[in-house]
Scaffold this motif. Structure first.
Motif, PDB file in Angstrom:
ATOM      1  N   VAL A   1      80.516 -57.061  -0.181  1.00 31.70           N
ATOM      2  CA  VAL A   1      79.838 -58.208  -0.804  1.00 31.70           C
ATOM      3  C   VAL A   1      78.521 -57.776  -1.428  1.00 31.70           C
ATOM      4  O   VAL A   1      77.773 -56.998  -0.842  1.00 31.70           O
ATOM      5  N   PRO A   2      78.218 -58.286  -2.637  1.00 31.10           N
ATOM      6  CA  PRO A   2      76.961 -57.930  -3.292  1.00 31.10           C
ATOM      7  C   PRO A   2      75.753 -58.658  -2.695  1.00 31.10           C
ATOM      8  O   PRO A   2      74.627 -58.182  -2.793  1.00 31.10           O
ATOM      9  N   ASP A   3      75.963 -59.818  -2.083  1.00 33.40           N
ATOM     10  CA  ASP A   3      74.875 -60.610  -1.500  1.00 33.40           C
ATOM     11  C   ASP A   3      75.291 -60.999  -0.080  1.00 33.40           C
ATOM     12  O   ASP A   3      76.058 -61.946   0.115  1.00 33.40           O
ATOM     13  N   LEU A   4      74.785 -60.260   0.904  1.00 37.18           N
ATOM     14  CA  LEU A   4      75.210 -60.464   2.291  1.00 37.18           C
ATOM     15  C   LEU A   4      74.841 -61.852   2.802  1.00 37.18           C
ATOM     16  O   LEU A   4      75.672 -62.533   3.415  1.00 37.18           O
ATOM     17  N   ASP A   5      73.622 -62.298   2.559  1.00 37.81           N
ATOM     18  CA  ASP A   5      73.202 -63.615   3.056  1.00 37.81           C
ATOM     19  C   ASP A   5      74.065 -64.742   2.487  1.00 37.81           C
ATOM     20  O   ASP A   5      74.463 -65.661   3.208  1.00 37.81           O
ATOM     21  N   LYS A   6      74.350 -64.669   1.195  1.00 36.98           N
ATOM     22  CA  LYS A   6      75.186 -65.684   0.554  1.00 36.98           C
ATOM     23  C   LYS A   6      76.593 -65.667   1.137  1.00 36.98           C
ATOM     24  O   LYS A   6      77.176 -66.718   1.405  1.00 36.98           O
ATOM     25  N   ALA A   7      77.137 -64.473   1.367  1.00 35.91           N
ATOM     26  CA  ALA A   7      78.485 -64.365   1.924  1.00 35.91           C
ATOM     27  C   ALA A   7      78.534 -64.864   3.369  1.00 35.91           C
ATOM     28  O   ALA A   7      79.480 -65.545   3.762  1.00 35.91           O
ATOM     29  N   ILE A   8      77.507 -64.548   4.151  1.00 37.05           N
ATOM     30  CA  ILE A   8      77.445 -65.042   5.534  1.00 37.05           C
ATOM     31  C   ILE A   8      77.443 -66.562   5.532  1.00 37.05           C
ATOM     32  O   ILE A   8      78.194 -67.204   6.281  1.00 37.05           O
TER      33      ILE A   8
END
Length: 134
Positions: free
Chosen positions: A12-19
């Protein structure tokens, strides 16, 4: 011996967004984030017994996940099989001609011994073997 599908890893390019997506949109239980310095990754696990979803993101913008994300916007990165004797499994697979990305297992997330099989040995799929710590 391979005993289970341990996890499915998604780059994932954006970990916080994916979480947030996996927690809020899909309602999955979140186990937490772990940095694996040796692999230059940040990981987030969502247990779905008997397996789990692992989100992988480059740690400090470096490493193999960063290179993967330079080529793709994210997506399925690898499948991980749980092993009860990783050294025996590696020996068995090497004897059958499988190529590995390293010479021996290393320490991965959750202090597991891990090793990756080259995608060329598995029809283009990156496969990880993982043995939980005792």
């Amino acid at each position: 011996m391979i005993t289970a599908l341990d996890h499915i890893a998604i780059a994932v390019p954006d970990l916080d967004k994916a979480i947030k997506r996996f927690m809020e949109d899909f309602g999955l239980p979140f186990e937490g984030v772990e940095e694996v310095a040796s692999a230059k990754t940040s990981t987030a696990f969502f247990p779905l017994p008997p397996t789990s979803i692992e989100l992988v993101h480059p740690l400090n913008g470096e490493g193999p996940i960063a290179k993967y994300l330079e080529k793709k916007p994210g997506g399925l990165h690898h499948l991980c099989f749980r092993s009860d004797d990783i050294d025996a499994d590696v020996e068995h697979l090497r004897a059958k001609g499988y190529q590995f990305l390293s010479d021996a297992p290393t320490l991965g997330a959750h202090n597991c011994k891990v090793i990756f099989i080259h995608p060329k040995s598995c029809d283009g799929v990156l496969i990880e073997l993982s043995q939980p710590s005792a």
